[in-house]
Design a protein around this motif. Sequence first.
Motif, short mmCIF file in Angstrom:
data_model
loop_
_atom_site.label_atom_id
_atom_site.label_comp_id
_atom_site.label_asym_id
_atom_site.label_seq_id
_atom_site.Cartn_x
_atom_site.Cartn_y
_atom_site.Cartn_z
N THR A 28 -4.43 -1.63 -10.81
CA THR A 28 -5.47 -2.31 -10.03
C THR A 28 -5.07 -3.58 -9.34
OG1 THR A 28 -6.22 -3.53 -11.97
CG2 THR A 28 -7.30 -1.42 -11.53
N GLY A 61 -3.15 0.93 -7.06
CA GLY A 61 -4.38 1.59 -6.65
C GLY A 61 -5.30 0.73 -5.83
N HIS A 79 0.38 2.09 -1.48
CA HIS A 79 -0.98 2.19 -1.99
C HIS A 79 -1.14 3.61 -2.54
CE1 HIS A 79 -5.40 3.02 -1.49
NE2 HIS A 79 -5.38 2.00 -2.33
N LYS A 81 -3.77 6.09 -4.49
CA LYS A 81 -5.12 6.29 -4.99
C LYS A 81 -5.06 6.85 -6.41
CE LYS A 81 -7.10 7.02 -0.47
NZ LYS A 81 -7.78 7.97 0.42
N PRO A 82 -5.91 6.33 -7.30
CA PRO A 82 -5.89 6.80 -8.70
C PRO A 82 -6.23 8.28 -8.84
CG PRO A 82 -7.21 4.80 -8.46
CD PRO A 82 -6.87 5.27 -7.08
#
Length: 113
Positions: A28, A61, A79, A81-82
């Motif tokens: 995060t 994320g 980047h 994405k989870p």
Amino acid sequence: SLDISIKRRLSSSSSATEATSILFLSPTSWPEPNATAAGIRTVSLLNHFATRFDSVHFGCGAPMKESMTRFANNVHWHHIKPNRTDDMTNLLQHIQHTHGTIRAVVFDRFYAE
């Protein structure tokens, strides 16, 4: 020490011409050296590994920040994405294909202070 063990692994497992990479993953948060002690330590590790590996990759994320460009030329930002297995697989293949064998992965699970 960490430095010695990495040198041993690199020298015993790769040829002199083979490019090597390291991947940092944070769920995060991007490293923020002016905001937190964890950010200072993460930046310190990134800079250290930038001198030991041909490329350093940091995946997160959270949305990308403009301040991420102030690092060594061989530090790359991604980047991620989870919970997207295909995206993660594509990133790993991209790093392997364009930047060399991934020799280590660091997962920062202590993202909250």
